[in-house]
Scaffold this motif. Structure first.
Motif, short mmCIF file in Angstrom:
data_model
loop_
_atom_site.label_atom_id
_atom_site.label_comp_id
_atom_site.label_asym_id
_atom_site.label_seq_id
_atom_site.Cartn_x
_atom_site.Cartn_y
_atom_site.Cartn_z
N GLU A 30 0.26 -1.23 1.63
CA GLU A 30 1.13 -1.15 2.81
C GLU A 30 1.94 0.13 2.81
OE1 GLU A 30 3.38 -4.75 2.71
OE2 GLU A 30 1.63 -6.03 3.08
N ALA A 31 2.38 0.56 1.62
CA ALA A 31 3.13 1.82 1.52
C ALA A 31 2.27 3.01 1.90
CB ALA A 31 3.68 1.99 0.10
N SER A 32 0.95 2.86 1.78
CA SER A 32 0.02 3.93 2.16
C SER A 32 -0.56 3.69 3.55
CB SER A 32 -1.12 4.02 1.13
OG SER A 32 -1.83 5.22 1.29
N LEU A 33 0.08 2.80 4.32
CA LEU A 33 -0.30 2.51 5.71
C LEU A 33 -1.73 1.98 5.80
CD1 LEU A 33 1.28 5.65 7.45
CD2 LEU A 33 2.31 3.39 7.06
N ILE A 34 -2.06 1.05 4.90
CA ILE A 34 -3.36 0.39 4.90
C ILE A 34 -3.14 -1.10 5.13
CG2 ILE A 34 -5.36 -0.21 3.48
CD1 ILE A 34 -4.93 2.42 1.96
#
Length: 420
Positions: A30-34
């Motif tokens: 989520e922190a890597s926008l996945i």
């Protein structure tokens, strides 16, 4: 957002339970926008050399990719070059592991020149042995500085031969050496002034930046807060602020990058020079998220990295944050110098400040001095670098009762005590 499937090899590791590993990798994604749409777990005592997981699980993943339109498969364990090549051939989607995911987050968050150089160096060191067979997986690394900026390494794979990468590594190492030498010179200037240094360390998202901001707000020094977000690796590099507390002279507070389990080896090596500023500290504040059920494991991970950095003989205060949301059954572990507090409600925050002052004061002595008015430099030093408990101005001199480090007393002031 890319749709991802997470893959875990459950070897019943007693160090980190599988449910903790799942939650952490989801947060990293989520922190890597996945967007995580599915999870696959295989119970297996040892990884297989071809795919890490068994052939049957590879077929299961292939079906899930087709049914759920998966664009990327993320493995929690580090993959070998052969495993990446085999998985890409079988699954025909991007294949990355936890290390690449963390490198990707760091690449997106880096803002200082030093952090950008360190991350690019870590990427090059990681990908060097993995050039053969890597295709789509490398394209997640586009967008950083230097060689991985314009087109993304996935598109430039054929151009990147080993000699060129070695040259880039050498160039980055020289640039970083220059930056680090400048920082060391700055640190030496700080040490000459004998200003104490306090370092904030801890697991990522434990509340270090929030702790720093509260110390800044309550300080009488100029107030410039740092980035504070509920996300993994919100802080990269080192933030430095001057803090002035009641009953103590000014000290320097530094906030470092948070740690995480299975932090890529190349990343630790690349950031080692940045993190080595911890060794200059007079006190470490190890911030721990008391609301996390695996806080003991997080302490262990942080201490393992600190041991790698050889932070020996640095006094440590264990500051357990988030007392406002921690479990009612939380018990303070049996560690020296501990406190439970909240950054949100400020419960026990004043006690935290007092503990900081107390620990920093351990190397101090109290003394009475009579300084002639003609000793302007000494008077200026006392006013700027000691804790003044009492001051009386007379016709010929100034009487001080001060608290001062033993080093500063012996270096600058011992001759003036003889005038009493």
């Amino acid at each position: 957002m890319e749709k991802a499937l997470l893959v875990f090899l459950d070897s019943e590791d007693p160090f980190l339970p599988i449910n903790y590993q799942i939650e952490e990798l989801k947060n990293l994604a989520e922190a890597s926008l996945i967007s995580v749409v599915d999870i696959i777990i295989q119970k297996k005592s040892k990884p297989t050399p071809n795919f890490l997981i068994g052939r049957g699980k590879v077929e299961e993943i292939k079906n899930n990719i087709s049914e759920q339109e998966i664009e990327i498969v993320i493995f929690n364990d580090e993959l070998s070059p052969a495993q990446i090549k085999n998985l890409e051939r079988e699954l025909d989607v991007k294949i990355i592991d936890r290390s690449v995911l963390i490198l990707d987050i760091f690449a997106k968050r880096a803002q200082t020149k030093e952090a950008m150089l360190e991350i690019e160096l870590a990427q090059l060191r990681y990908f060097l042995p993995r050039l053969v067979g890597l295709t789509n997986s490398l394209s997640r690394q586009g967008g950083t500085s230097g060689s991985f900026s314009a087109k993304g390494p996935g598109e430039k794979k054929l151009e990147l031969d080993r000699r060129r990468i070695y040259n880039q590594i050498n160039r980055l190492e020289k640039e970083l050496a220059k930056v680090h030498n400048e920082k060391k010179a700055s640190a030496k200037r700080r040490n000459k002034s004998s200003t104490p240094i306090v370092g904030l360390v801890g697991y990522t998202n434990a509340g270090k930046s929030a702790t720093m901001n509260n110390l800044i707000k309550r300080s009488s020094s100029p107030k410039t807060e740092v980035l504070e977000k509920d996300m993994l690796f919100a802080t990269l590099g080192t933030n430095t602020r001057r803090i002035k507390m009641s009953g103590f002279k000014e000290f320097i507070l530094i906030d470092t990058v948070g740690f995480v389990s299975k932090l890529p080896h190349h990343l630790v090596n690349s950031f080692k020079s940045t993190l080595e500023s911890i060794n200059d500290c007079d006190l470490l504040i190890h911030v721990v998220d008391s609301s996390n059920p695996f806080y003991e494991k997080q302490i262990e991970v942080t201490n393992t990295v600190l041991d790698e950095l050889k932070t020996v003989n640095v006094p440590t205060l264990y500051a357990f944050s988030k007392s406002d949301v921690s479990n009612k059954e939380f018990f303070m572990p049996d560690l020296e110098n501990t406190i439970l507090f909240s950054n949100k409600t400020l419960a026990n925050f004043e006690s935290l400040e007092k503990m900081i002052v107390s620990l920093l004061s351990e190397g101090y002595i109290e003394t009475d001095l009579y300084i002639p008015h003609s000793e302007g430099k000494i008077i200026s030093f006392i006013e700027s670098n000691t804790i003044i408990l009492a001051k009386i101005i007379t016709e010929n001199s100034i009487y001080y009762r001060i608290r001062v480090t033993e080093i500063d007393f012996n270096r600058y002031l011992k001759n003036f005590r003889e005038l009493i």
